[in-house]
Write a protein that holds these residues in place. Sequence first.
Motif, PDB file in Angstrom:
ATOM      1  N   GLU A 197     -75.028 -37.843 -40.354  1.00 47.32           N
ATOM      2  CA  GLU A 197     -75.171 -39.049 -40.259  1.00 47.32           C
ATOM      3  C   GLU A 197     -76.019 -39.184 -39.655  1.00 47.32           C
ATOM      4  OE1 GLU A 197     -71.113 -38.172 -37.421  1.00 47.32           O
ATOM      5  OE2 GLU A 197     -72.394 -38.054 -36.589  1.00 47.32           O
ATOM      6  N   GLY A 198     -77.150 -38.827 -39.460  1.00 52.02           N
ATOM      7  CA  GLY A 198     -78.434 -39.019 -39.273  1.00 52.02           C
ATOM      8  C   GLY A 198     -78.996 -39.615 -40.957  1.00 52.02           C
ATOM      9  N   ARG A 199     -78.731 -38.921 -41.494  1.00 57.21           N
ATOM     10  CA  ARG A 199     -79.491 -39.434 -43.029  1.00 57.21           C
ATOM     11  C   ARG A 199     -78.904 -40.629 -43.330  1.00 57.21           C
ATOM     12  NH1 ARG A 199     -82.879 -35.257 -42.716  1.00 57.21           N
ATOM     13  NH2 ARG A 199     -81.610 -33.024 -43.540  1.00 57.21           N
ATOM     14  N   ALA A 200     -77.616 -41.430 -43.001  1.00 53.01           N
ATOM     15  CA  ALA A 200     -77.540 -41.977 -43.257  1.00 53.01           C
ATOM     16  C   ALA A 200     -78.630 -43.416 -42.795  1.00 53.01           C
ATOM     17  CB  ALA A 200     -76.158 -42.447 -42.773  1.00 53.01           C
ATOM     18  N   ILE A 201     -78.385 -43.186 -41.741  1.00 52.50           N
ATOM     19  CA  ILE A 201     -79.325 -43.940 -40.497  1.00 52.50           C
ATOM     20  C   ILE A 201     -80.789 -44.283 -41.642  1.00 52.50           C
ATOM     21  CG2 ILE A 201     -80.869 -44.445 -38.836  1.00 52.50           C
ATOM     22  CD1 ILE A 201     -78.510 -42.844 -37.587  1.00 52.50           C
TER      23      ILE A 201
ATOM     24  N   HIS B   2     -67.648 -44.380 -40.466  1.00 52.24           N
ATOM     25  CA  HIS B   2     -67.917 -42.835 -40.823  1.00 52.24           C
ATOM     26  C   HIS B   2     -69.154 -42.964 -42.327  1.00 52.24           C
ATOM     27  CE1 HIS B   2     -67.238 -39.435 -43.057  1.00 52.24           C
ATOM     28  NE2 HIS B   2     -66.462 -38.748 -42.057  1.00 52.24           N
ATOM     29  N   PRO B   3     -69.851 -42.420 -42.632  1.00 54.12           N
ATOM     30  CA  PRO B   3     -70.771 -42.578 -43.329  1.00 54.12           C
ATOM     31  C   PRO B   3     -70.300 -42.417 -44.766  1.00 54.12           C
ATOM     32  CG  PRO B   3     -71.608 -41.170 -41.482  1.00 54.12           C
ATOM     33  CD  PRO B   3     -70.466 -41.679 -41.417  1.00 54.12           C
ATOM     34  N   PHE B   4     -69.316 -41.984 -44.737  1.00 53.08           N
ATOM     35  CA  PHE B   4     -68.877 -41.865 -46.239  1.00 53.08           C
ATOM     36  C   PHE B   4     -67.504 -43.123 -46.213  1.00 53.08           C
ATOM     37  CE2 PHE B   4     -70.531 -37.617 -46.373  1.00 53.08           C
ATOM     38  CZ  PHE B   4     -71.550 -37.888 -47.013  1.00 53.08           C
ATOM     39  N   THR B   5     -67.492 -44.274 -46.627  1.00 54.24           N
ATOM     40  CA  THR B   5     -65.893 -44.820 -45.927  1.00 54.24           C
ATOM     41  C   THR B   5     -66.504 -45.748 -48.271  1.00 54.24           C
ATOM     42  OG1 THR B   5     -66.602 -45.196 -43.748  1.00 54.24           O
ATOM     43  CG2 THR B   5     -65.155 -47.114 -45.771  1.00 54.24           C
ATOM     44  N   GLY B   6     -65.096 -45.140 -48.634  1.00 45.39           N
ATOM     45  CA  GLY B   6     -64.636 -45.758 -49.682  1.00 45.39           C
ATOM     46  C   GLY B   6     -64.555 -47.261 -50.231  1.00 45.39           C
TER      47      GLY B   6
ATOM     48  N   LYS C 150     -67.460 -40.544 -57.882  1.00 40.90           N
ATOM     49  CA  LYS C 150     -68.458 -39.084 -58.590  1.00 40.90           C
ATOM     50  C   LYS C 150     -69.389 -39.832 -59.437  1.00 40.90           C
ATOM     51  CE  LYS C 150     -64.093 -36.576 -57.393  1.00 40.90           C
ATOM     52  NZ  LYS C 150     -63.832 -35.510 -57.753  1.00 40.90           N
ATOM     53  N   GLN C 151     -70.918 -38.712 -59.383  1.00 45.04           N
ATOM     54  CA  GLN C 151     -71.352 -39.145 -60.573  1.00 45.04           C
ATOM     55  C   GLN C 151     -70.961 -39.187 -61.845  1.00 45.04           C
ATOM     56  OE1 GLN C 151     -74.321 -35.680 -60.977  1.00 45.04           O
ATOM     57  NE2 GLN C 151     -76.125 -37.250 -60.445  1.00 45.04           N
ATOM     58  N   ASP C 152     -69.764 -38.750 -62.109  1.00 41.66           N
ATOM     59  CA  ASP C 152     -69.312 -38.584 -63.079  1.00 41.66           C
ATOM     60  C   ASP C 152     -68.496 -40.238 -63.496  1.00 41.66           C
ATOM     61  OD1 ASP C 152     -66.794 -38.061 -62.326  1.00 41.66           O
ATOM     62  OD2 ASP C 152     -66.496 -36.487 -63.281  1.00 41.66           O
ATOM     63  N   GLY C 153     -68.587 -40.821 -62.626  1.00 44.01           N
ATOM     64  CA  GLY C 153     -68.085 -42.031 -62.839  1.00 44.01           C
ATOM     65  C   GLY C 153     -66.593 -42.027 -62.130  1.00 44.01           C
ATOM     66  N   SER C 154     -65.781 -40.716 -61.966  1.00 45.85           N
ATOM     67  CA  SER C 154     -64.027 -40.496 -62.026  1.00 45.85           C
ATOM     68  C   SER C 154     -64.539 -40.925 -59.914  1.00 45.85           C
ATOM     69  CB  SER C 154     -63.532 -39.082 -62.073  1.00 45.85           C
ATOM     70  OG  SER C 154     -64.783 -38.317 -60.636  1.00 45.85           O
ATOM     71  N   ALA C 155     -62.981 -41.452 -59.631  1.00 47.47           N
ATOM     72  CA  ALA C 155     -62.849 -41.949 -58.464  1.00 47.47           C
ATOM     73  C   ALA C 155     -63.082 -40.613 -57.153  1.00 47.47           C
ATOM     74  CB  ALA C 155     -61.412 -42.745 -58.759  1.00 47.47           C
ATOM     75  N   TRP C 156     -63.526 -41.159 -56.432  1.00 50.36           N
ATOM     76  CA  TRP C 156     -63.427 -40.137 -55.144  1.00 50.36           C
ATOM     77  C   TRP C 156     -62.358 -40.689 -54.206  1.00 50.36           C
ATOM     78  CZ3 TRP C 156     -68.131 -38.877 -51.276  1.00 50.36           C
ATOM     79  CH2 TRP C 156     -67.804 -37.981 -50.250  1.00 50.36           C
ATOM     80  N   LEU C 157     -62.845 -41.993 -53.265  1.00 48.12           N
ATOM     81  CA  LEU C 157     -62.467 -42.523 -52.283  1.00 48.12           C
ATOM     82  C   LEU C 157     -62.278 -43.958 -52.084  1.00 48.12           C
ATOM     83  CD1 LEU C 157     -65.089 -41.190 -49.655  1.00 48.12           C
ATOM     84  CD2 LEU C 157     -63.007 -40.145 -50.046  1.00 48.12           C
TER      85      LEU C 157
ATOM     86  N   GLY D  21     -62.354 -48.334 -48.608  1.00 53.14           N
ATOM     87  CA  GLY D  21     -61.746 -47.710 -46.072  1.00 53.14           C
ATOM     88  C   GLY D  21     -61.036 -46.425 -46.462  1.00 53.14           C
ATOM     89  N   GLU D  22     -61.115 -45.940 -47.672  1.00 50.10           N
ATOM     90  CA  GLU D  22     -60.895 -44.564 -47.210  1.00 50.10           C
ATOM     91  C   GLU D  22     -61.940 -43.185 -46.614  1.00 50.10           C
ATOM     92  OE1 GLU D  22     -58.340 -40.586 -49.735  1.00 50.10           O
ATOM     93  OE2 GLU D  22     -59.661 -42.389 -50.878  1.00 50.10           O
ATOM     94  N   THR D  23     -61.983 -42.246 -45.750  1.00 44.45           N
ATOM     95  CA  THR D  23     -63.049 -41.424 -45.785  1.00 44.45           C
ATOM     96  C   THR D  23     -62.120 -40.524 -45.708  1.00 44.45           C
ATOM     97  OG1 THR D  23     -62.500 -41.641 -43.207  1.00 44.45           O
ATOM     98  CG2 THR D  23     -63.977 -42.763 -43.899  1.00 44.45           C
ATOM     99  N   PRO D  24     -63.143 -39.260 -46.342  1.00 44.08           N
ATOM    100  CA  PRO D  24     -62.988 -38.116 -46.738  1.00 44.08           C
ATOM    101  C   PRO D  24     -62.457 -37.080 -45.055  1.00 44.08           C
ATOM    102  CG  PRO D  24     -65.592 -38.083 -46.856  1.00 44.08           C
ATOM    103  CD  PRO D  24     -64.860 -39.956 -46.352  1.00 44.08           C
TER     104      PRO D  24
END
Length: 360
Positions: free
Chosen positions: A136-140, A318-322, A326-333, A336-339
């Motif tokens: 969370e702090g890293r996002a800032i 949420h800092p991880f909001t779709g 992923k790095q290889d281009g495949s879908a992760w989120l 609007g989705e969060t993990p």
Amino acid sequence: MNRRSFLQTSAATAVVAASGAAARAADPLKVGFIYVGPVGDMGWSYQHDQARLAVQKEFGDKVVTSFIENVPEGPDAERALTQLALQGNTLIFATSFGFMDATVNVAKKFPKVKFEHATGYKRAENLATYDARFYEGRAIQGTIAGRMTKTNKIGYIGSFPIPEVIQGINAVYIHAKKVNPDVEIKVVWAYTWFDPAKEADAAAALISEGCDFVLQHTDSTAPQAKAQEAGNVYTFGQASDMASFAPKPRVGSTIDNWEPYYKLRVQAALDGSWKSEATWGGIGTGMVGIGEITDAVPAEVKAEALALKDKIAAGSYHPFTGPLNKQDGSAWLKDGETPDDGTLAGLNFYVEGIKAELPK
């Protein structure tokens, strides 16, 4: 023995037994800590020890605290934990990820001792875990770095390629990229939590590649000193405020605030309510603090960063909001989705756009 002498002897025995019970009841709770670095590292171990001192002040003669510093991860950690248990500590905090297996092993040997492990995920009836949402702090920090970088190159010193560190690298990149599409992130792995020489070398390598922001997930102030020497490089305090390097190169910080948690768990041990559980706090709970953002940061960037902080704290962002891949281009989120927390706790990949290779 006549009845009179028997009564006198019984009364005396009862008095001794009662006084002994009172003495036992008044015995202080012994609380032990092991640290991976020195208490003077001005980072990770320093913050844990500041919280230990706060516990001692809060509870006074109800507790006795002690610590062992500079404990390497591995067999030495098991020996240190065993030493604390044999010394009568009945609540023990192991404060580094690499202490995990050692803590599990020693907890099995001392089932009446309560153990707490920071940043790990293995629990037992007498072993709890606690962690902070450092990402969370890293996002800032990523927002500030993305806005301010002149070279569009942000450097990151990683300790070990474990989920909590990978979370931070991804969070920095995602939020720097949001405000600056041209930004890239370069990563150097130090393979240590605390080694000023290695950390300084890592910072120097990133600066030589043109990075004008250097972030870290290591514990010393060596990267700050290296950035100060370079003169045109910015940093953030890691784990503690590292304010001695403000207003530049240190323009902000994430602060690990363990004090409320330690007080809560010590109180639980004192009143008998302690139980094994997993805690993962963030900005909203106060476990992750954001240090002063200095005037070296433009006012509008500071306002943007603080607004992001408030949204994270309120739970509205949420800092991880779709959408995120992923790095290889495949879908992760999806959009609007969060993990969930389980996914984040096992994060083992970079997000799309990071060109650095993640060690296996």
